[in-house]
Motif scaffolding. Structure first.
Motif, mmCIF file in Angstrom:
data_model
loop_
_atom_site.group_PDB
_atom_site.id
_atom_site.type_symbol
_atom_site.label_atom_id
_atom_site.label_comp_id
_atom_site.label_asym_id
_atom_site.label_seq_id
_atom_site.Cartn_x
_atom_site.Cartn_y
_atom_site.Cartn_z
ATOM 1 N N LEU A 12 0.823 -1.205 0.000
ATOM 2 C CA LEU A 12 0.000 0.000 0.000
ATOM 3 C C LEU A 12 0.859 1.258 0.000
ATOM 4 C CD1 LEU A 12 -2.798 -1.009 2.534
ATOM 5 C CD2 LEU A 12 -2.893 -1.017 0.034
ATOM 6 N N VAL A 13 0.637 2.085 -0.994
ATOM 7 C CA VAL A 13 1.287 3.387 -1.075
ATOM 8 C C VAL A 13 0.229 4.425 -0.737
ATOM 9 C CG1 VAL A 13 2.336 5.092 -2.623
ATOM 10 C CG2 VAL A 13 3.003 2.706 -2.778
ATOM 11 N N LYS A 14 0.545 5.257 0.254
ATOM 12 C CA LYS A 14 -0.364 6.346 0.636
ATOM 13 C C LYS A 14 0.108 7.604 -0.086
ATOM 14 C CE LYS A 14 -2.540 8.580 4.561
ATOM 15 N NZ LYS A 14 -2.629 8.630 6.031
ATOM 16 N N PHE A 15 -0.833 8.302 -0.677
ATOM 17 C CA PHE A 15 -0.584 9.489 -1.488
ATOM 18 C C PHE A 15 -1.341 10.629 -0.836
ATOM 19 C CE2 PHE A 15 -0.717 11.708 -5.673
ATOM 20 C CZ PHE A 15 0.530 11.357 -6.187
ATOM 21 N N THR A 16 -0.633 11.561 -0.207
ATOM 22 C CA THR A 16 -1.266 12.677 0.497
ATOM 23 C C THR A 16 -0.912 13.985 -0.193
ATOM 24 O OG1 THR A 16 -1.149 11.484 2.597
ATOM 25 C CG2 THR A 16 -1.480 13.871 2.719
ATOM 26 N N VAL A 17 -1.928 14.750 -0.567
ATOM 27 C CA VAL A 17 -1.734 16.039 -1.216
ATOM 28 C C VAL A 17 -2.041 17.119 -0.190
ATOM 29 C CG1 VAL A 17 -2.439 17.553 -3.114
ATOM 30 C CG2 VAL A 17 -2.365 15.072 -3.463
ATOM 31 N N ALA A 35 -5.149 9.242 -0.349
ATOM 32 C CA ALA A 35 -5.680 8.023 -0.969
ATOM 33 C C ALA A 35 -4.586 6.962 -0.905
ATOM 34 C CB ALA A 35 -6.078 8.280 -2.414
ATOM 35 N N GLU A 36 -5.009 5.701 -0.869
ATOM 36 C CA GLU A 36 -4.060 4.583 -0.872
ATOM 37 C C GLU A 36 -4.332 3.695 -2.071
ATOM 38 O OE1 GLU A 36 -2.580 3.379 3.559
ATOM 39 O OE2 GLU A 36 -4.430 2.483 2.850
ATOM 40 N N ILE A 37 -3.267 3.054 -2.554
ATOM 41 C CA ILE A 37 -3.416 2.103 -3.654
ATOM 42 C C ILE A 37 -2.408 0.983 -3.459
ATOM 43 C CG2 ILE A 37 -1.833 3.238 -5.285
ATOM 44 C CD1 ILE A 37 -4.199 2.583 -7.384
ATOM 45 N N ASP A 38 -2.816 -0.230 -3.820
ATOM 46 C CA ASP A 38 -1.955 -1.410 -3.720
ATOM 47 C C ASP A 38 -1.145 -1.535 -5.010
ATOM 48 O OD1 ASP A 38 -0.762 -3.899 -3.382
ATOM 49 O OD2 ASP A 38 -2.656 -5.006 -3.272
ATOM 50 N N LEU A 39 0.173 -1.400 -4.902
ATOM 51 C CA LEU A 39 1.041 -1.479 -6.080
ATOM 52 C C LEU A 39 0.917 -2.820 -6.800
ATOM 53 C CD1 LEU A 39 4.311 0.263 -4.852
ATOM 54 C CD2 LEU A 39 2.644 1.127 -6.501
ATOM 55 N N LEU A 40 0.595 -3.882 -6.087
ATOM 56 C CA LEU A 40 0.462 -5.204 -6.721
ATOM 57 C C LEU A 40 -0.693 -5.252 -7.722
ATOM 58 C CD1 LEU A 40 1.158 -7.712 -3.793
ATOM 59 C CD2 LEU A 40 2.698 -6.976 -5.627
ATOM 60 N N MET A 41 -1.637 -4.315 -7.602
ATOM 61 C CA MET A 41 -2.764 -4.286 -8.541
ATOM 62 C C MET A 41 -2.338 -3.742 -9.914
ATOM 63 S SD MET A 41 -4.969 -5.668 -6.677
ATOM 64 C CE MET A 41 -6.386 -5.553 -7.710
ATOM 65 N N GLY A 42 -1.175 -3.101 -9.984
ATOM 66 C CA GLY A 42 -0.737 -2.535 -11.250
ATOM 67 C C GLY A 42 0.660 -2.917 -11.683
#
Length: 184
Positions: free
Chosen positions: A75-80, A145-152
């Motif tokens: 999980l990579v968290k992306f905070t703006v 937002a978070e996204i799982d790098l394994l999904m891409g």
């Protein structure tokens, strides 16, 4: 014979007239398309210029766990963050705010510096982005937002991976750090 000649002449005249009309319609359609393209280019140029000055104020921080077990979500968290005194906006396209990978907006490399294979979708987009493609960030506020790098990305082999954001051309987010993740 004379009737056949007249009939052939009439048919050729009809075909010529039809072909001429189609040619004029095609030229008119081409001119309309050219004008639409010019209008779109003008429409794209204005919002991008306005948004890029806003987005350049925004600062983005990516974070990820230092180590992850192989096969577990990365999980990579992306905070703006918006440090300014006024509300700012950015385009969510090519960011984790889309909640799925629709483009390879991260550059992921292994410890040898080799690119990791992207396995997600490659979406085509209309321009300019519609209003609902933008996320507003309140003055002095932030959104995450978070996204799982394994999904891409194909990151199933143990090793250390460097993740660099490369979607700034679409989102306008230019101030983004890098993260490193070790898969055990």
């Amino acid at each position: 014979m004379r009737n056949q000649f007249i009939a052939t002449a009439v048919m050729l005249s009809v075909f010529s007239f039809t072909a001429c009309q189609q040619s004029q319609n095609a030229q008119s359609a081409h001119n309309d398309t050219t004008q639409q393209a010019q209008d779109t280019t003008a429409a794209v140029a204005e919002p991008v210029a306005a948004d890029s000055s806003s987005a350049s104020v925004l600062e983005t921080v990516m974070s990820a766990p230092a180590t992850v077990k192989a096969g577990k979500p990365i999980l990579v968290k992306f905070t703006v963050n918006n440090p300014s005194a006024s509300e700012q906006a950015f385009c969510k396209w090519h960011t984790p705010f889309e909640q799925r990978f629709l483009n390879a907006y991260f550059e992921v490399t292994n410890s040898k510096g080799e690119a990791v294979q992207y396995k997600g979708a490659m979406a085509k987009r209309v321009t300019p982005p519609p209003a609902d493609a933008y996320i507003k960030v309140a003055a002095k506020g932030s959104v995450s937002a978070e996204i799982d790098l394994l999904m891409g990305y194909k990151m199933d082999a143990p090793g250390t991976y460097k993740v660099v954001y490369q979607g700034e051309g679409v989102s306008g987010l230019t101030k983004v750090n890098e993260v490193t993740v070790t898969v055990e």
